[in-house]
Design an enzyme around this catalytic site. Structure first.
Site, PDB file in Angstrom:
ATOM      1  N   ASP A  61       0.624  -1.387   0.198  1.00 35.82           N
ATOM      2  CA  ASP A  61       0.072  -0.158  -0.303  1.00 35.82           C
ATOM      3  C   ASP A  61       0.724   1.677  -0.341  1.00 35.82           C
ATOM      4  O   ASP A  61       1.357   1.393   1.076  1.00 35.82           O
ATOM      5  CB  ASP A  61      -1.524  -0.574   1.276  1.00 35.82           C
ATOM      6  CG  ASP A  61      -2.185   0.818   1.032  1.00 35.82           C
ATOM      7  OD1 ASP A  61      -1.782   2.145   0.284  1.00 35.82           O
ATOM      8  OD2 ASP A  61      -2.541   0.622   2.545  1.00 35.82           O
ATOM      9  N   ASP A  88     -15.286   0.916  -0.753  1.00 32.00           N
ATOM     10  CA  ASP A  88     -15.324   0.766   0.928  1.00 32.00           C
ATOM     11  C   ASP A  88     -17.083   0.147   0.787  1.00 32.00           C
ATOM     12  O   ASP A  88     -17.811   1.329   0.995  1.00 32.00           O
ATOM     13  CB  ASP A  88     -15.083   1.458   1.722  1.00 32.00           C
ATOM     14  CG  ASP A  88     -14.861   1.372   2.971  1.00 32.00           C
ATOM     15  OD1 ASP A  88     -15.988   1.455   3.661  1.00 32.00           O
ATOM     16  OD2 ASP A  88     -13.545   1.198   3.954  1.00 32.00           O
ATOM     17  N   HIS A 122      -0.094   4.179  -0.332  1.00 33.39           N
ATOM     18  CA  HIS A 122      -1.204   4.754   0.786  1.00 33.39           C
ATOM     19  C   HIS A 122      -1.039   6.335   0.134  1.00 33.39           C
ATOM     20  O   HIS A 122      -1.736   7.447   1.324  1.00 33.39           O
ATOM     21  CB  HIS A 122      -0.853   5.161   2.200  1.00 33.39           C
ATOM     22  CG  HIS A 122      -1.605   4.849   3.108  1.00 33.39           C
ATOM     23  ND1 HIS A 122      -2.151   6.124   3.546  1.00 33.39           N
ATOM     24  CD2 HIS A 122      -2.596   3.860   3.808  1.00 33.39           C
ATOM     25  CE1 HIS A 122      -3.098   5.866   4.916  1.00 33.39           C
ATOM     26  NE2 HIS A 122      -3.259   4.481   4.499  1.00 33.39           N
ATOM     27  N   GLU A 149      -1.090  -0.571  -3.760  1.00 37.04           N
ATOM     28  CA  GLU A 149      -1.834   0.238  -3.798  1.00 37.04           C
ATOM     29  C   GLU A 149      -2.148   1.284  -3.677  1.00 37.04           C
ATOM     30  O   GLU A 149      -1.461   1.822  -3.466  1.00 37.04           O
ATOM     31  CB  GLU A 149      -2.683  -0.518  -2.288  1.00 37.04           C
ATOM     32  CG  GLU A 149      -3.724   0.666  -2.012  1.00 37.04           C
ATOM     33  CD  GLU A 149      -4.810  -0.747  -0.387  1.00 37.04           C
ATOM     34  OE1 GLU A 149      -5.478   0.320   0.076  1.00 37.04           O
ATOM     35  OE2 GLU A 149      -4.575  -1.488  -0.157  1.00 37.04           O
ATOM     36  N   GLU A 207     -10.690   3.098  -2.483  1.00 37.92           N
ATOM     37  CA  GLU A 207     -11.097   3.509  -1.093  1.00 37.92           C
ATOM     38  C   GLU A 207     -11.425   4.551  -0.713  1.00 37.92           C
ATOM     39  O   GLU A 207     -11.888   4.979  -0.026  1.00 37.92           O
ATOM     40  CB  GLU A 207     -10.140   3.170   0.507  1.00 37.92           C
ATOM     41  CG  GLU A 207      -8.867   3.942   0.144  1.00 37.92           C
ATOM     42  CD  GLU A 207      -7.743   4.211   0.932  1.00 37.92           C
ATOM     43  OE1 GLU A 207      -7.637   3.749   2.327  1.00 37.92           O
ATOM     44  OE2 GLU A 207      -7.332   2.593   0.650  1.00 37.92           O
ATOM     45  N   HIS A 221     -12.137  -2.066  -0.068  1.00 40.76           N
ATOM     46  CA  HIS A 221     -11.206  -1.520   1.645  1.00 40.76           C
ATOM     47  C   HIS A 221     -11.744  -1.973   2.907  1.00 40.76           C
ATOM     48  O   HIS A 221     -13.259  -1.985   2.913  1.00 40.76           O
ATOM     49  CB  HIS A 221     -11.064  -0.145   1.010  1.00 40.76           C
ATOM     50  CG  HIS A 221     -10.518   0.536   2.201  1.00 40.76           C
ATOM     51  ND1 HIS A 221     -11.147   1.321   3.475  1.00 40.76           N
ATOM     52  CD2 HIS A 221      -9.208   1.001   2.579  1.00 40.76           C
ATOM     53  CE1 HIS A 221      -9.988   1.960   3.847  1.00 40.76           C
ATOM     54  NE2 HIS A 221      -9.302   1.494   3.820  1.00 40.76           N
TER      55      HIS A 221
END
Length: 381
Positions: free
Chosen positions: A183, A257, A185, A209, A235, A284
């Site tokens: 990830d 999500d 992020h 990700e 997400e 997510h």
């Protein structure tokens, strides 16, 4: 049957549960968690309740249309999260009214179990080997880790080397038959991603990700073309319309999500749209038991479902754990790295209402940390 009462509960560590009660005594639960913005979502659910009280809870799609389009100003994470929690609760109610799991209402099961993965390493990953071994000991076959902690604006030699070293350490522990997702992020610039991704290719990450923040999704196509690693994102995208550009850009894994992107109703549509682009779904879910249960119900009825994130034992869970609010934890038990298809009605789990009410009475707000670069400027968390 009509909706007679709607309540929300702020529970540790950072979740918001929605409870919808009918005049027949039937109760549905959903999760509207928007980490760090609980009060805003709670107020929105209260506002939506003005419309929903006295209506038929089985008109799920009509309610979804009104709640998402009935206001002149639409969209965004707060409104979408409020709708998500309500939508999950309505599906839970319908399943309970008909005494069937939600996935049966969505067309029936297409699989018997769903592979799940766990988080390792925290926000600033270290001691990766021990963290991964702990996940393997509870039966998981896949993990996800942050690529880095705070990342410099152009990625220094040592920062880039640290990313590669940590992923290499993870691969050593996992071997060739288990998986590690990485990830980013949204902490990296697009240029740094293009520098790092080729260095990770021989380590075969499961996916890469959120390489850039969602507002820079127009850069995803260049990143996807620059690496053979499957690119994942989603997400922080909240509807089909926001997913369409990244699907067209060439992502391989979509990550809506279910507590942010319109609930079960909208994520089913996102999954169908993703299937057109040969994209797999991996929702997510570093959230609570209701969000996880909702994800699983969608997954058991969705052909292009890859894997499911879950947050049992995640570093964010301080003060409470996922299973603390569930009376019977067996539906969420790991079996050879999977969760098996639930048979209970609705979302398939039974919430401990007493524990939820007690948690709400002692809730402490959670806030996203604020990071800064060495020069004092803001850094993506």
């Amino acid at each position: 049957m009509i909706i007679s009462r709607i309540e929300t509960f702020r529970v540790a560590p950072r979740w918001l549960f929605v409870r919808i009660e009918t005049d027949t005594g039937l109760i549905g639960w959903g999760e509207a968690s928007l980490e760090g913005h609980t009060d805003a979502v709670r107020a929105t659910v209260t506002q939506f309740a003005e419309y929903l009280l006295g209506t038929d809870p089985q008109r799920i799609e009509d309610h979804w249309q009104v709640l998402t389009k009935g206001g002149f100003y639409r969209g965004g994470p707060v409104l979408a999260s409020a709708v998500s929690g309500i939508d999950q609760a309505l599906w839970d109610l319908l399943g309970k009214a008909l005494n069937v799991p939600v996935h049966v209402l969505l067309g029936g099961a297409v699989r018997d179990r769903i592979r799940v993965y766990g988080w390792v390493g925290g926000d600033d990953p270290s001691e990766i080997e021990d963290a991964i071994r702990a996940q393997l000991e509870v039966g998981l076959t896949a993990v996800k880790m942050n690529a880095s902690g705070r990342m410099g604006k152009n990625g220094s030699v040592s920062e880039v080397a640290g990313v590669v070293e940590r992923v290499a350490a993870a691969r050593t522990v996992l071997g060739p038959d288990r998986d590690v997702a990485v990830d980013f992020h949204g902490r990296f610039t697009a240029a740094t991603v293009r520098r790092v991704a080729p260095l990770l290719e021989e380590l075969h990450p499961f996916f890469l990700e959120e390489p850039v923040v969602p507002e820079n999704s127009h850069l995803i196509a260049d990143i996807a073309r620059s690496t053979s690693i499957p690119v994942a994102t989603g997400e922080r995208l909240y509807n089909r319309q926001e997913f369409l550009p990244v699907l067209q850009a060439g992502i391989a894994v979509a990550q809506p999500d279910l507590s942010h992107a319109g609930g079960i109703s909208e994520v089913r549509r996102i999954a169908a749209l993703a299937e057109v682009y040969d994209v797999q779904l991996a929702p997510h879910c570093p959230l609570g038991p209701l969000a996880l249960a909702a994800c699983l119900q969608v997954g058991f009825a969705t052909p292009n479902y890859l894997i499911q994130e879950q947050s049992i034992g995640i570093h964010y869970n301080k003060g409470a754990e996922v299973l603390d609010y569930v009376l019977d934890t067996s539906p969420l038990k790991f079996v050879e790295g999977h969760i098996e298809r639930p048979t209970g009605p609705g979302l398939g789990i039974e919430i401990d209402e007493a524990a939820v009410r007690a948690a709400d009475a002692h809730h402490v707000d959670w806030r996203s940390p604020v990071w800064r670069h060495s020069d004092g400027s803001f850094s993506e968390w």
